[in-house]
Design an enzyme around this catalytic site. Structure first.
Site, PDB file in Angstrom:
ATOM      1  N   ASN A 210      46.262  44.694  41.011  1.00 19.92           N
ATOM      2  CA  ASN A 210      46.387  45.269  41.914  1.00 19.92           C
ATOM      3  C   ASN A 210      45.034  45.709  42.230  1.00 19.92           C
ATOM      4  O   ASN A 210      43.443  45.656  41.589  1.00 19.92           O
ATOM      5  CB  ASN A 210      47.129  46.893  41.208  1.00 19.92           C
ATOM      6  N   LYS A 292      44.591  25.507  31.426  1.00 20.48           N
ATOM      7  CA  LYS A 292      44.485  26.068  32.981  1.00 20.48           C
ATOM      8  C   LYS A 292      45.556  25.032  33.785  1.00 20.48           C
ATOM      9  O   LYS A 292      45.744  23.207  33.212  1.00 20.48           O
ATOM     10  CB  LYS A 292      43.403  25.197  33.570  1.00 20.48           C
TER      11      LYS A 292
END
Ligand code: CTP
Length: 403
Positions: A210, A292
């Site tokens: 956020n 990843k």
């Protein structure tokens, strides 16, 4: 915003190598609006000159009790009567010993003995001198005499040794002086604060978060300490220094994810006030990849999300009544893109909390300014745009009245 406006500070400088930092300290105090009157001992003048201090403060520097420039020749009385506080930085072992015994054989010690204002000392000396039982006796006596000690800190010393006895940095002393002058409306209270964003891992190098700088939460932490509270700050990933760390009144737990923030908050122990300032990610990735995720042409990965715990809601469920008042007093924050007042008021009800603060903006995240809408049982009111620390102080005053 200047936090020391109209404050008159006598800055005493005694003989120690840390005296070179007193010039910067005077400058910082003045930047905050204080007027600074310097008094130096003979020994201090070996390390920094009165000319330097006079040029920086714009005031004559006093160095002797036999100064005929004061009409009644009572510099020690004149100087202390006009001061809001006497701050001695650095305070040498010798000066502390003298003050603890009530000796008054030069201007600085005489004016300390004749004072009717608070005295604050920032000790600075070699670690053996600090640890010496004679110095520790001085410290004990000075504390008994209501003298406030700022520091010392531990670390590398000018003499090459490492240990306790370093003078606090000028910025740390300035912030402690500012705190000293704030109203102690939360004295003895414990305050828990979540701040910053949370970060939800997708794989070891990617995540969702956020937008939040953490500045408002950190400002509230500082204002709460200034008001006399003991603070636990649970901080998501943000690049901010712990406020007033040298006050010894703050502990900080760094977390990454919403789950970690939830765990750290719920296990923090009893508090009088809980400020949920963090911008918590509502969803986390169900199964973050261990390695990843590699790009495969134009294909995009499909992410499955799970709901994160609602920290504020869970804290609100723990609220009990204490002396007829909710304990802890929970304060939520709401950042909305539309209908702030309506959404914030709904959120306050949904979460079962007495107060919610709507973030009016400015829209730029990370700004030092903000404007707030305070909603409680009595309705709503705006706090006009100003620096986040200023707003935080006003919020602390509002909340202190509710306790
Ligand atoms: N909050 C929390 N834990 C969450 C989500 C929010 O503690 N998982 C707290 C925030 O710190 C803030 C308040 O709840 O004090 C409101 O946060 P906000 O994100 O505006 O509200 P949500 O409940 O997430 O609702 P929505 O995202 O639908 O606006």
């Amino acid at each position: 915003m200047q936090s020391l406006l109209n404050k008159k500070i006598v800055l005493g400088i005694s003989g120690g190598i840390a005296a070179y930092k007193s010039a910067e300290l005077a400058r910082l105090l003045m930047q905050e609006g204080a007027s600074v009157q310097v008094v130096m001992t003979q020994a201090a003048q070996q390390f920094v000159t009165p000319v330097t201090m006079q040029a920086l403060t714009g005031n004559l520097v006093f160095t002797s009790q036999w100064d005929s420039s004061i009409s009644n020749n009572m510099a020690h009385i004149e100087l202390s009567r006009s001061a809001d506080v006497i701050l001695i930085a650095p305070a040498s072992a010798d000066l502390m010993a003298k003050l603890s015994l009530g000796l008054a054989d030069d201007l600085l010690t005489t004016l300390c003995l004749a004072r009717d204002c608070p005295l604050l000392l920032a000790p600075a000396m070699n670690k053996q001198m600090w640890e010496h039982s004679a110095t520790q006796r001085s410290v004990e006596r000075l504390i008994q005499d209501d003298v406030t000690l700022l520091g010392p800190a531990s670390g590398a010393q000018a003499c090459g040794e490492i240990g306790m006895g370093r003078m606090l940095e000028p910025i740390e002393i300035t912030e402690l002086i500012i705190a000293f002058f704030q109203k102690k409306s939360l004295a003895g209270k414990r305050v828990l604060i979540t701040a910053g964003p949370t970060f939800e891992e997708i794989d070891p190098v990617r995540g969702i978060t956020n937008r939040s700088s953490g500045k408002m939460g950190f400002a509230i932490a500082r204002a709460a300490i200034e008001a006399g509270a003991q603070v636990h700050l649970v901080a998501g990933p943000c690049n901010l220094a712990t406020p007033l760390e040298v006050s010894g009144k703050i502990t900080r737990t760094n977390v990454i994810s919403a789950k970690e923030m939830h765990a750290a908050t719920m296990s923090s122990g009893a508090c009088d006030v809980f400020f949920a300032v963090a911008a918590v990610a509502d969803w986390g990735v169900a199964k973050p990849a261990k390695d990843k995720i590699k790009r495969q042409g134009k294909q995009v990965p499909k992410l499955e999300f799970i709901a994160n715990p609602d920290i504020l809601l869970d804290m609100a469920k723990t609220v009990k009544a204490k002396a007829g008042k909710p304990y802890p007093y929970c304060v939520g924050f709401a950042a909305e893109s539309t209908d702030l007042a309506k959404h914030a008021a709904e959120k306050r009800k949904r979460k079962g909390i007495p107060m919610i603060i709507g973030n009016i903006g400015p829209d730029t995240f990370g700004s030092d300014l903000n404007q707030l809408l305070v909603i409680d049982e009595s309705g709503s009111k705006k706090i006009t745009k100003s620096e986040k620390l200023q707003l935080a102080r006003q919020l602390i005053e509002l909340v202190a009245k509710k306790l």
